[in-house]
Write an enzyme that holds these catalytic residues in place. Structure first.
Site, PDB file in Angstrom:
ATOM      1  N   ARG A 120      40.821  37.817  41.535  1.00 24.79           N
ATOM      2  CA  ARG A 120      39.742  38.588  42.169  1.00 24.79           C
ATOM      3  C   ARG A 120      39.026  39.417  41.121  1.00 24.79           C
ATOM      4  O   ARG A 120      39.200  40.633  41.029  1.00 24.79           O
ATOM      5  CB  ARG A 120      40.321  39.423  43.282  1.00 24.79           C
ATOM      6  CG  ARG A 120      40.887  38.495  44.327  1.00 24.79           C
ATOM      7  CD  ARG A 120      41.006  39.120  45.639  1.00 24.79           C
ATOM      8  NE  ARG A 120      40.620  38.159  46.653  1.00 24.79           N
ATOM      9  CZ  ARG A 120      40.750  38.367  47.941  1.00 24.79           C
ATOM     10  NH1 ARG A 120      41.223  39.492  48.377  1.00 24.79           N
ATOM     11  NH2 ARG A 120      40.363  37.457  48.789  1.00 24.79           N
ATOM     12  N   GLN A 125      34.094  35.613  41.798  1.00 28.61           N
ATOM     13  CA  GLN A 125      33.770  35.890  43.205  1.00 28.61           C
ATOM     14  C   GLN A 125      33.126  34.685  43.894  1.00 28.61           C
ATOM     15  O   GLN A 125      33.425  34.381  45.040  1.00 28.61           O
ATOM     16  CB  GLN A 125      32.821  37.081  43.295  1.00 28.61           C
ATOM     17  CG  GLN A 125      33.566  38.358  43.598  1.00 28.61           C
ATOM     18  CD  GLN A 125      32.690  39.589  43.569  1.00 28.61           C
ATOM     19  OE1 GLN A 125      31.580  39.564  43.046  1.00 28.61           O
ATOM     20  NE2 GLN A 125      33.196  40.655  44.113  1.00 28.61           N
ATOM     21  N   ASP A 128      35.657  32.151  45.256  1.00 30.76           N
ATOM     22  CA  ASP A 128      36.755  32.707  46.043  1.00 30.76           C
ATOM     23  C   ASP A 128      36.755  32.152  47.474  1.00 30.76           C
ATOM     24  O   ASP A 128      36.047  32.642  48.349  1.00 30.76           O
ATOM     25  CB  ASP A 128      36.604  34.240  46.030  1.00 30.76           C
ATOM     26  CG  ASP A 128      37.728  34.951  46.745  1.00 30.76           C
ATOM     27  OD1 ASP A 128      38.556  34.274  47.381  1.00 30.76           O
ATOM     28  OD2 ASP A 128      37.768  36.191  46.667  1.00 30.76           O
ATOM     29  N   SER A 131      37.796  34.686  50.347  1.00 30.90           N
ATOM     30  CA  SER A 131      36.746  35.587  50.832  1.00 30.90           C
ATOM     31  C   SER A 131      35.718  34.843  51.670  1.00 30.90           C
ATOM     32  O   SER A 131      35.320  35.309  52.730  1.00 30.90           O
ATOM     33  CB  SER A 131      36.033  36.258  49.664  1.00 30.90           C
ATOM     34  OG  SER A 131      36.904  37.152  49.035  1.00 30.90           O
ATOM     35  N   TYR A 226      45.024  43.835  46.740  1.00 30.90           N
ATOM     36  CA  TYR A 226      45.755  43.503  47.949  1.00 30.90           C
ATOM     37  C   TYR A 226      46.668  44.656  48.348  1.00 30.90           C
ATOM     38  O   TYR A 226      46.892  45.584  47.569  1.00 30.90           O
ATOM     39  CB  TYR A 226      46.617  42.255  47.720  1.00 30.90           C
ATOM     40  CG  TYR A 226      45.826  40.986  47.551  1.00 30.90           C
ATOM     41  CD1 TYR A 226      45.233  40.371  48.646  1.00 30.90           C
ATOM     42  CD2 TYR A 226      45.689  40.390  46.301  1.00 30.90           C
ATOM     43  CE1 TYR A 226      44.523  39.195  48.505  1.00 30.90           C
ATOM     44  CE2 TYR A 226      44.974  39.212  46.146  1.00 30.90           C
ATOM     45  CZ  TYR A 226      44.405  38.616  47.257  1.00 30.90           C
ATOM     46  OH  TYR A 226      43.701  37.457  47.119  1.00 30.90           O
TER      47      TYR A 226
HETATM   48  P1  NAD Z   1      44.169  40.175  52.761  1.00 32.06           P
HETATM   49  O1  NAD Z   1      43.598  39.013  53.497  1.00 32.06           O
HETATM   50  O2  NAD Z   1      45.328  39.951  51.863  1.00 32.06           O
HETATM   51  O3  NAD Z   1      44.597  41.288  53.849  1.00 32.06           O
HETATM   52  C1  NAD Z   1      43.703  41.735  54.838  1.00 32.06           C
HETATM   53  C2  NAD Z   1      43.790  43.234  54.958  1.00 32.06           C
HETATM   54  O4  NAD Z   1      45.016  43.614  55.587  1.00 32.06           O
HETATM   55  C3  NAD Z   1      43.762  43.992  53.634  1.00 32.06           C
HETATM   56  O5  NAD Z   1      42.707  44.929  53.654  1.00 32.06           O
HETATM   57  C4  NAD Z   1      45.129  44.666  53.566  1.00 32.06           C
HETATM   58  O6  NAD Z   1      45.084  45.924  52.900  1.00 32.06           O
HETATM   59  C5  NAD Z   1      45.437  44.826  55.042  1.00 32.06           C
HETATM   60  N1  NAD Z   1      46.846  45.081  55.356  1.00 32.06           N
HETATM   61  C6  NAD Z   1      47.962  44.563  54.773  1.00 32.06           C
HETATM   62  N2  NAD Z   1      49.080  45.056  55.371  1.00 32.06           N
HETATM   63  C7  NAD Z   1      48.654  45.889  56.356  1.00 32.06           C
HETATM   64  C8  NAD Z   1      49.316  46.681  57.324  1.00 32.06           C
HETATM   65  N3  NAD Z   1      50.655  46.755  57.385  1.00 32.06           N
HETATM   66  N4  NAD Z   1      48.573  47.425  58.179  1.00 32.06           N
HETATM   67  C9  NAD Z   1      47.214  47.386  58.118  1.00 32.06           C
HETATM   68  N5  NAD Z   1      46.529  46.653  57.239  1.00 32.06           N
HETATM   69  C10 NAD Z   1      47.238  45.911  56.371  1.00 32.06           C
HETATM   70  O7  NAD Z   1      43.063  40.937  51.921  1.00 32.06           O
HETATM   71  P2  NAD Z   1      41.562  40.525  51.612  1.00 32.06           P
HETATM   72  O8  NAD Z   1      40.761  40.712  52.838  1.00 32.06           O
HETATM   73  O9  NAD Z   1      41.540  39.175  51.028  1.00 32.06           O
HETATM   74  O10 NAD Z   1      41.059  41.568  50.504  1.00 32.06           O
HETATM   75  C11 NAD Z   1      41.715  42.735  50.097  1.00 32.06           C
HETATM   76  C12 NAD Z   1      40.827  43.524  49.150  1.00 32.06           C
HETATM   77  O11 NAD Z   1      40.398  42.757  48.041  1.00 32.06           O
HETATM   78  C13 NAD Z   1      39.557  44.033  49.794  1.00 32.06           C
HETATM   79  O12 NAD Z   1      39.362  45.351  49.386  1.00 32.06           O
HETATM   80  C14 NAD Z   1      38.467  43.195  49.228  1.00 32.06           C
HETATM   81  O13 NAD Z   1      37.229  43.842  49.201  1.00 32.06           O
HETATM   82  C15 NAD Z   1      38.991  42.933  47.842  1.00 32.06           C
HETATM   83  N6  NAD Z   1      38.389  41.707  47.286  1.00 32.06           N
HETATM   84  C16 NAD Z   1      37.919  41.724  45.991  1.00 32.06           C
HETATM   85  C17 NAD Z   1      37.337  40.573  45.456  1.00 32.06           C
HETATM   86  C18 NAD Z   1      36.798  40.562  44.065  1.00 32.06           C
HETATM   87  O14 NAD Z   1      36.722  41.579  43.443  1.00 32.06           O
HETATM   88  N7  NAD Z   1      36.440  39.411  43.532  1.00 32.06           N
HETATM   89  C19 NAD Z   1      37.274  39.406  46.209  1.00 32.06           C
HETATM   90  C20 NAD Z   1      37.774  39.428  47.500  1.00 32.06           C
HETATM   91  C21 NAD Z   1      38.334  40.593  48.025  1.00 32.06           C
END
Ligand code: NAD
Length: 377
Positions: A120, A125, A128, A131, A226
């Protein structure tokens, strides 16, 4: 240089790994493209469109002599039989718990590339798949929840009186959750959300939703943006906070995931029992076991107290056209980095951090440090 695209074989998989748009671009890289007949049919891309884009149509044998095979889901070793030794197989490989299948791909002599392991970082991006697909899943979750809900989402002031807006609670405010929040807001619902990463709070609030987080849990951010798994005390504090909140919600959408682990259970059977008849729960984590204790992965059912639980396991496949468009562009963006722009030669840089992070098998063996056959040292 031959690139092959196979028809997806998994039950309920409607997506396709290349669209006529990306076929044109792949040919522009200097490759020839062969696609299995009907591969794009359920995503509404007819064979004729692929032909127009310059692809050759074929049967399952399109993989013969392929240097690269594009798939949505991990193919069986049998399905890619005939691909060149060392051929790159790009797709979602879902390796955890499926190490035997990954080993079979290794033994078949191909290089399996897990697109979901894409780091990430800014440069990646555009590649990905997690996402791009989660974004659509979050959107679709709200639309399907609204359809299953017997009441209106927005507040309506009518001559016959006022209809109150629906209350939507989103658990997990990552990519899918934030899109769910935005979509529910657009439909006029009153939206709240929770997450265990403190950074998510600001993002939730910037979308106009209320962020709910227990003081006992300062921040459970893990590596790579994450979440980490919560301790038993943290789990109890989170559960106490959300229990009273859930009882007052009309729609609960759960999206919480922790990489490589089963989905954390956030909603107990008691919490579901506390909801009003006609409420709806969407469990976007159903494919990984679900965030809701009562979820039946792959099905929709209504509990004894009248709560409908949507536990579909492949949400992106429910908007196959958009999901395929984005997935195919993700694959293309990664492949483009492997072609020399001037000479149009295909030359993988095995030292590239994106390649290192995603290659699971090479030279007949599993090479990814996080994938081990059960019992292996
Ligand atoms: P994910 O699919 O792994 O998880 C979904 C969400 O569930 C996350 O926000 C996580 O914090 C939350 N979660 C986990 N355990 C939990 C619990 N017990 N209770 C409540 N919530 C819980 O995560 P994701 O959606 O793929 O992305 C996570 C982060 O990464 C985000 O901030 C996103 O913006 C970031 N991201 C960055 C890039 C990049 O920089 N290239 C790309 C994609 C995502």
């Amino acid at each position: 240089m031959k690139i092959a695209i196979v028809r997806e074989r998994a039950d309920g998989e409607t997506r396709v790994a290349a669209t006529p748009e990306t076929v044109t671009k792949l040919i522009g890289l200097g490759a020839s493209v062969s696609i299995e007949r009907g591969a794009g049919e359920s995503a509404r891309f007819p064979d004729a469109e692929y032909e127009k884009a310059g692809a050759t149509l074929g049967g399952a044998d399109v993989v013969s002599d392929a240097d690269i095979v594009l798939t949505v889901r991990r193919p069986t070793a049998y399905a890619i039989k005939g691909a060149k030794p060392g051929a790159l197989i790009l797709g979602a490989m879902d390796p955890f718990g499926n190490e035997g299948e990954i080993d079979a791909l290794a033994k078949a002599g191909v290089t399996a590339v897990a697109m979901e392991f894409m780091p990430r970082i800014t440069r990646a991006q555009v590649m990905d798949i997690l996402s791009s697909q989660a974004n659509l899943a979050g959107y679709q979750a709200v639309l399907e929840a609204a359809t299953s809900f017997d009441r209106a989402m927005p507040m309506m002031m009518t001559a016959a009186g006022t209809v109150r807006p629906a209350k939507v609670f989103v658990m997990g405010a990552g990519v899918a959750g934030l899109q769910a929040i935005a979509t529910a807001k657009r439909l006029g619902a009153v939206v709240s959300a929770t997450d265990v990463r403190a950074a998510a709070g600001e993002q939730v609030e910037s979308l106009g939703a209320k962020f709910i987080m227990t003081d006992a849990l300062k921040d459970a951010s893990g590596a790579g943006g994450y979440a980490r798994e919560l301790t038993a005390d943290e789990k109890a504090a989170q559960s106490a906070l959300t229990a009273s909140h859930i009882a007052k919600q009309d729609i609960v959408i759960t999206t919480a995931l922790i990489p490589g682990r089963p989905a954390p259970k956030l909603v107990t059977a008691d919490m579901v029992a506390s909801m009003q008849p006609g409420s709806v729960i969407v469990d976007l984590a159903a494919e990984r076991g679900g965030n809701v204790e009562v979820t039946q992965p792959g099905t929709v059912f209504t509990t004894a107290n009248g709560v409908t639980v949507l536990g579909y396991t492949n949400w992106p496949a429910r908007l196959a056209t958009s999901a395929s468009q984005l997935f195919a562009r993700n694959l293309y963006a990664f492949l483009e980095t492997m072609f020399d722009k001037k000479t149009k030669e295909f030359a993988v840089n095995w030292d590239d951090e994106l390649v290192k992070a995603t290659v699971l098998t090479k030279g007949g063996a599993i090479v990814h440090p996080n994938i081990k056959l059960p019992g292996a040292a």
